[in-house]
Scaffold this motif. Structure first.
Motif, PDB file in Angstrom:
ATOM      1  N   PHE A  57       0.830  -1.269   0.068  1.00 47.77           N
ATOM      2  CA  PHE A  57       0.048   0.122  -0.201  1.00 47.77           C
ATOM      3  C   PHE A  57       0.964   1.319   0.095  1.00 47.77           C
ATOM      4  O   PHE A  57       0.373   2.134   0.227  1.00 47.77           O
ATOM      5  CB  PHE A  57      -0.963  -0.016   1.151  1.00 47.77           C
ATOM      6  N   GLN A  60      -0.313   4.075  -2.734  1.00 49.48           N
ATOM      7  CA  GLN A  60      -1.400   4.387  -2.371  1.00 49.48           C
ATOM      8  C   GLN A  60      -1.276   5.305  -1.170  1.00 49.48           C
ATOM      9  O   GLN A  60      -2.088   6.488  -1.274  1.00 49.48           O
ATOM     10  CB  GLN A  60      -2.507   3.282  -2.211  1.00 49.48           C
ATOM     11  N   GLU A  61      -0.581   5.058  -0.122  1.00 54.30           N
ATOM     12  CA  GLU A  61      -0.426   5.933   0.766  1.00 54.30           C
ATOM     13  C   GLU A  61       0.322   7.205   0.578  1.00 54.30           C
ATOM     14  O   GLU A  61      -0.258   8.418   0.871  1.00 54.30           O
ATOM     15  CB  GLU A  61       0.643   5.237   2.073  1.00 54.30           C
ATOM     16  N   GLU A  64      -2.545   9.319  -1.351  1.00 52.70           N
ATOM     17  CA  GLU A  64      -3.629   9.647  -0.102  1.00 52.70           C
ATOM     18  C   GLU A  64      -3.097  10.999   0.652  1.00 52.70           C
ATOM     19  O   GLU A  64      -3.555  11.881   0.595  1.00 52.70           O
ATOM     20  CB  GLU A  64      -3.944   8.622   0.894  1.00 52.70           C
ATOM     21  N   HIS A 108       1.454   0.531 -10.875  1.00 51.57           N
ATOM     22  CA  HIS A 108       0.544   0.960  -9.937  1.00 51.57           C
ATOM     23  C   HIS A 108      -0.830   0.402 -10.286  1.00 51.57           C
ATOM     24  O   HIS A 108      -1.733  -0.060  -9.240  1.00 51.57           O
ATOM     25  CB  HIS A 108       0.533   2.467  -9.800  1.00 51.57           C
ATOM     26  N   TYR A 112      -3.229  -2.261  -8.277  1.00 49.72           N
ATOM     27  CA  TYR A 112      -4.615  -1.649  -7.701  1.00 49.72           C
ATOM     28  C   TYR A 112      -5.512  -3.035  -7.735  1.00 49.72           C
ATOM     29  O   TYR A 112      -6.393  -3.366  -7.182  1.00 49.72           O
ATOM     30  CB  TYR A 112      -4.989  -0.443  -8.231  1.00 49.72           C
ATOM     31  N   HIS A 125      -7.709  -2.783   2.404  1.00 47.73           N
ATOM     32  CA  HIS A 125      -7.926  -1.681   1.726  1.00 47.73           C
ATOM     33  C   HIS A 125      -9.118  -1.070   2.233  1.00 47.73           C
ATOM     34  O   HIS A 125      -9.331   0.192   2.324  1.00 47.73           O
ATOM     35  CB  HIS A 125      -8.153  -2.310   0.425  1.00 47.73           C
ATOM     36  N   HIS A 129      -9.615   2.737   3.869  1.00 46.99           N
ATOM     37  CA  HIS A 129     -10.655   3.689   3.265  1.00 46.99           C
ATOM     38  C   HIS A 129     -11.326   4.002   4.382  1.00 46.99           C
ATOM     39  O   HIS A 129     -11.900   5.280   4.339  1.00 46.99           O
ATOM     40  CB  HIS A 129     -11.502   2.641   2.185  1.00 46.99           C
ATOM     41  N   GLY A 169     -11.570   4.918  -9.198  1.00 46.98           N
ATOM     42  CA  GLY A 169     -10.645   3.981  -8.858  1.00 46.98           C
ATOM     43  C   GLY A 169     -10.629   2.330  -9.610  1.00 46.98           C
ATOM     44  O   GLY A 169      -9.832   1.813 -10.392  1.00 46.98           O
TER      45      GLY A 169
END
Length: 211
Positions: A57, A60-61, A64, A108, A112, A125, A129, A169
């Motif tokens: 992750f 993704q981190e 975000e 990436h 995902y 995940h 979220h 996404g």
């Protein structure tokens, strides 16, 4: 020089991990295989990541965190939803370069897709979220001078916004255009439909026979 070397090692480990996860499976990949690819020790891996899940992750981190930073910078004159919308679009304007500095956007996207199709990762995940939604709601409440525990509006607005983000996404992950521009365009299109979708009458026969 030392910091640059550390960053290079972390990026190499992350790239190796994501590449192995997406080619042979998350659960099938071991930390030993990751460190062997980079030719470092297990101790080095755990210096940067608590485990495989954190590596899975990591990009993704970063995305975000980039979005949250953009949201904090939005002017107070913007409405909550306008601030959310502009923050995510601004984030996607600049995040591509940061992703490409570590992995390709195509990798990436494949990661995902793996997250969405691997039960342990999907569970993580969803937990992440929920945590992200809470952090965004607190941010919106703070900028509007509201108490998120007594005023439901920040959580309601953020739930709707994050729902759209999750849908876009998923659609991006299923698509063929593995680039940030396609995700930004998809995000903008769906966010623009949020207001009309909530307020409109969806019935196909709505308006039939009028006049």
């Amino acid at each position: 020089m030392r910091e640059r070397k550390k960053r290079h090692t972390r990026d190499a480990l992350l790239h190796a991990a994501l590449d192995l996860f997406t080619t042979q499976g998350y659960e099938e990949t071991t930390v030993d295989e990751i460190v062997d690819t980079v030719e470092v020790s297990q101790r080095t891996f755990f210096r940067y990541f608590t485990g495989k899940e954190e590596a899975a992750f990591a990009i993704q981190e970063m995305v975000e965190s980039h979005f949250l930073s953009e949201l904090r910078r939005r002017p107070a004159s913007e409405t909550p939803f306008e601030a959310l919308r502009r923050a995510v679009l601004c984030a996607w304007n600049t995040i591509g370069e940061a992703i490409e500095a570590i992995v390709t956007v195509e990798l990436h996207m494949r990661m995902y897709q793996m997250i969405e199709s691997t039960p342990p990762l999907l569970a993580a995940h969803l937990r992440r979220h929920i945590d992200l939604e809470n952090r965004i709601a607190l941010l919106i409440a703070e900028r509007e001078g509201l108490d998120v525990e007594t005023d439901p509006r920040p959580r309601v607005a953020v739930a709707a916004f994050c729902g759209v983000m999750r849908v876009t996404g998923q659609l991006w992950g299923q698509g063929r255009d593995a680039d940030v521009d396609s995700l930004r365009t998809l995000t903008e299109t769906y966010l623009d439909q949020l207001g009309p979708a909530l307020a409109g009458n969806w019935r196909a026969e709505a308006g039939a026979g009028l006049g």
